[in-house]
Design a protein around this motif. Structure first.
Motif, PDB file in Angstrom:
ATOM      1  N   PHE A  42       0.800  -1.280  -0.015  1.00  0.00           N
ATOM      2  CA  PHE A  42       0.015  -0.241   0.052  1.00  0.00           C
ATOM      3  C   PHE A  42       0.993   1.286   0.154  1.00  0.00           C
ATOM      4  O   PHE A  42       0.386   2.303  -0.661  1.00  0.00           O
ATOM      5  N   GLY A  43       2.179   1.117   0.796  1.00  0.00           N
ATOM      6  CA  GLY A  43       2.826   2.343   0.682  1.00  0.00           C
ATOM      7  C   GLY A  43       3.390   2.763  -0.701  1.00  0.00           C
ATOM      8  O   GLY A  43       3.360   3.833  -1.016  1.00  0.00           O
ATOM      9  N   THR A  44       3.622   1.749  -1.186  1.00  0.00           N
ATOM     10  CA  THR A  44       4.578   1.828  -2.604  1.00  0.00           C
ATOM     11  C   THR A  44       3.329   2.460  -3.474  1.00  0.00           C
ATOM     12  O   THR A  44       3.475   3.271  -4.385  1.00  0.00           O
ATOM     13  N   LEU A  45       2.116   1.620  -3.653  1.00  0.00           N
ATOM     14  CA  LEU A  45       0.996   2.297  -4.335  1.00  0.00           C
ATOM     15  C   LEU A  45       0.657   3.765  -4.101  1.00  0.00           C
ATOM     16  O   LEU A  45       0.328   4.488  -4.889  1.00  0.00           O
ATOM     17  N   LYS A  46       0.486   4.117  -2.979  1.00  0.00           N
ATOM     18  CA  LYS A  46       0.443   5.604  -2.798  1.00  0.00           C
ATOM     19  C   LYS A  46       1.508   6.692  -2.873  1.00  0.00           C
ATOM     20  O   LYS A  46       1.098   7.751  -3.403  1.00  0.00           O
ATOM     21  N   ARG A  47       2.721   5.930  -2.541  1.00  0.00           N
ATOM     22  CA  ARG A  47       3.794   7.196  -2.966  1.00  0.00           C
ATOM     23  C   ARG A  47       4.352   7.292  -4.386  1.00  0.00           C
ATOM     24  O   ARG A  47       4.494   8.230  -4.993  1.00  0.00           O
ATOM     25  N   SER A  48       4.308   6.091  -5.218  1.00  0.00           N
ATOM     26  CA  SER A  48       4.852   5.989  -6.318  1.00  0.00           C
ATOM     27  C   SER A  48       3.597   5.724  -7.491  1.00  0.00           C
ATOM     28  O   SER A  48       3.934   6.345  -8.617  1.00  0.00           O
ATOM     29  N   TYR A  49       2.333   5.453  -7.081  1.00  0.00           N
ATOM     30  CA  TYR A  49       1.372   5.430  -8.105  1.00  0.00           C
ATOM     31  C   TYR A  49       0.110   6.289  -7.952  1.00  0.00           C
ATOM     32  O   TYR A  49      -0.823   6.199  -8.608  1.00  0.00           O
ATOM     33  N   GLY A  50       0.329   7.149  -7.097  1.00  0.00           N
ATOM     34  CA  GLY A  50      -0.512   8.091  -6.713  1.00  0.00           C
ATOM     35  C   GLY A  50      -2.103   7.826  -6.194  1.00  0.00           C
ATOM     36  O   GLY A  50      -2.887   8.000  -6.632  1.00  0.00           O
ATOM     37  N   LEU A  51      -2.099   6.804  -5.416  1.00  0.00           N
ATOM     38  CA  LEU A  51      -3.304   6.128  -4.986  1.00  0.00           C
ATOM     39  C   LEU A  51      -3.771   6.717  -3.769  1.00  0.00           C
ATOM     40  O   LEU A  51      -4.199   6.035  -2.865  1.00  0.00           O
ATOM     41  N   MET A  52      -3.148   7.873  -3.596  1.00  0.00           N
ATOM     42  CA  MET A  52      -3.847   8.716  -2.182  1.00  0.00           C
ATOM     43  C   MET A  52      -5.305   8.987  -2.258  1.00  0.00           C
ATOM     44  O   MET A  52      -5.805   8.384  -1.011  1.00  0.00           O
ATOM     45  N   ASN A  62     -13.619   4.728 -10.601  1.00  0.00           N
ATOM     46  CA  ASN A  62     -12.474   4.653  -9.744  1.00  0.00           C
ATOM     47  C   ASN A  62     -12.049   3.182  -9.735  1.00  0.00           C
ATOM     48  O   ASN A  62     -10.947   2.926  -9.319  1.00  0.00           O
ATOM     49  N   THR A  63     -13.121   2.085  -9.820  1.00  0.00           N
ATOM     50  CA  THR A  63     -12.445   0.717 -10.112  1.00  0.00           C
ATOM     51  C   THR A  63     -11.578   0.556 -11.368  1.00  0.00           C
ATOM     52  O   THR A  63     -10.606   0.016 -11.248  1.00  0.00           O
ATOM     53  N   VAL A  64     -11.745   1.148 -12.136  1.00  0.00           N
ATOM     54  CA  VAL A  64     -11.160   0.851 -13.593  1.00  0.00           C
ATOM     55  C   VAL A  64      -9.663   1.528 -13.426  1.00  0.00           C
ATOM     56  O   VAL A  64      -8.892   0.919 -13.727  1.00  0.00           O
ATOM     57  N   GLY A  65      -9.825   3.014 -12.638  1.00  0.00           N
ATOM     58  CA  GLY A  65      -8.391   3.448 -12.539  1.00  0.00           C
ATOM     59  C   GLY A  65      -7.713   2.593 -11.374  1.00  0.00           C
ATOM     60  O   GLY A  65      -6.543   2.592 -11.606  1.00  0.00           O
ATOM     61  N   THR A  66      -8.373   2.103 -10.472  1.00  0.00           N
ATOM     62  CA  THR A  66      -7.708   1.271  -9.533  1.00  0.00           C
ATOM     63  C   THR A  66      -6.764   0.085 -10.060  1.00  0.00           C
ATOM     64  O   THR A  66      -5.757  -0.258  -9.898  1.00  0.00           O
ATOM     65  N   MET A  71      -2.510  -3.282 -12.384  1.00  0.00           N
ATOM     66  CA  MET A  71      -1.825  -3.691 -13.490  1.00  0.00           C
ATOM     67  C   MET A  71      -0.515  -3.129 -13.749  1.00  0.00           C
ATOM     68  O   MET A  71       0.486  -3.933 -14.091  1.00  0.00           O
ATOM     69  N   ALA A  72      -0.469  -1.981 -13.638  1.00  0.00           N
ATOM     70  CA  ALA A  72       0.962  -1.254 -14.049  1.00  0.00           C
ATOM     71  C   ALA A  72       2.195  -1.669 -12.994  1.00  0.00           C
ATOM     72  O   ALA A  72       3.013  -2.043 -13.013  1.00  0.00           O
ATOM     73  N   TRP A  73       1.605  -1.914 -11.435  1.00  0.00           N
ATOM     74  CA  TRP A  73       2.478  -2.274 -10.447  1.00  0.00           C
ATOM     75  C   TRP A  73       2.873  -3.686 -10.611  1.00  0.00           C
ATOM     76  O   TRP A  73       4.032  -4.073 -10.210  1.00  0.00           O
ATOM     77  N   ASN A  74       1.746  -4.610 -10.802  1.00  0.00           N
ATOM     78  CA  ASN A  74       2.147  -5.986 -11.104  1.00  0.00           C
ATOM     79  C   ASN A  74       3.372  -5.973 -12.434  1.00  0.00           C
ATOM     80  O   ASN A  74       3.980  -6.951 -12.446  1.00  0.00           O
ATOM     81  N   MET A  75       2.991  -5.407 -13.384  1.00  0.00           N
ATOM     82  CA  MET A  75       3.955  -5.391 -14.678  1.00  0.00           C
ATOM     83  C   MET A  75       5.391  -4.750 -14.070  1.00  0.00           C
ATOM     84  O   MET A  75       6.383  -5.565 -14.573  1.00  0.00           O
ATOM     85  N   ALA A  76       5.300  -4.029 -13.470  1.00  0.00           N
ATOM     86  CA  ALA A  76       6.506  -3.268 -13.023  1.00  0.00           C
ATOM     87  C   ALA A  76       7.310  -4.375 -11.871  1.00  0.00           C
ATOM     88  O   ALA A  76       8.631  -4.721 -12.135  1.00  0.00           O
ATOM     89  N   ARG A  77       6.615  -5.212 -11.202  1.00  0.00           N
ATOM     90  CA  ARG A  77       7.150  -6.288 -10.428  1.00  0.00           C
ATOM     91  C   ARG A  77       7.836  -7.301 -11.147  1.00  0.00           C
ATOM     92  O   ARG A  77       8.663  -7.997 -10.998  1.00  0.00           O
ATOM     93  N   ALA A  78       7.038  -7.558 -12.181  1.00  0.00           N
ATOM     94  CA  ALA A  78       7.328  -8.812 -13.032  1.00  0.00           C
ATOM     95  C   ALA A  78       8.635  -8.471 -13.870  1.00  0.00           C
ATOM     96  O   ALA A  78       9.691  -9.273 -13.949  1.00  0.00           O
ATOM     97  N   ALA A  79       8.873  -7.005 -14.245  1.00  0.00           N
ATOM     98  CA  ALA A  79       9.803  -6.778 -15.092  1.00  0.00           C
ATOM     99  C   ALA A  79      11.075  -6.925 -14.095  1.00  0.00           C
ATOM    100  O   ALA A  79      12.210  -7.090 -14.475  1.00  0.00           O
ATOM    101  N   ASP A  80      11.185  -6.503 -12.840  1.00  0.00           N
ATOM    102  CA  ASP A  80      12.153  -6.477 -11.982  1.00  0.00           C
ATOM    103  C   ASP A  80      12.580  -8.122 -11.452  1.00  0.00           C
ATOM    104  O   ASP A  80      13.575  -8.246 -11.284  1.00  0.00           O
ATOM    105  N   GLN A  81      11.585  -8.889 -11.698  1.00  0.00           N
ATOM    106  CA  GLN A  81      11.934 -10.325 -11.147  1.00  0.00           C
ATOM    107  C   GLN A  81      12.587 -10.646 -12.498  1.00  0.00           C
ATOM    108  O   GLN A  81      13.681 -11.836 -12.192  1.00  0.00           O
TER     109      GLN A  81
END
Length: 83
Positions: A42-52, A62-66, A71-81
């Protein structure tokens, strides 16, 4: 909560003049492992992805935006792995 099958997962705090008992310390540590992982997400989503705050009026937008943000966060995690 017990009637609904929900467990109490709130960590205990020491008060002035009343330190935590050893079993409360162990219980807090066990809860903290799970809580730390979740709070990090949740901290990463709020800090880096603007989910304040929700950006739109209405549940559907709001559901679609979230979901797009997640999905963007999961793709970034997959790229890091992969890297």
């Amino acid at each position: 909560m017990r009637a609904g099958g929900i467990k109490d997962r709130v960590q205990r705090r020491a008060a002035r003049g009343r330190p935590l008992k050893p079993r409360e310390i162990v219980r807090n540590r066990l809860i903290g492992y799970v809580r730390g992982r979740v709070e990090g997400v949740f901290g990463t989503l709020k800090r880096s992805y603007g989910l304040m705050r929700m950006r739109y009026c209405g549940l559907a937008r709001n559901t679609v935006g979230t979901l797009l943000t997640l999905m963007a966060w999961n793709m970034a995690r997959a790229a890091d792995q992969v890297a």
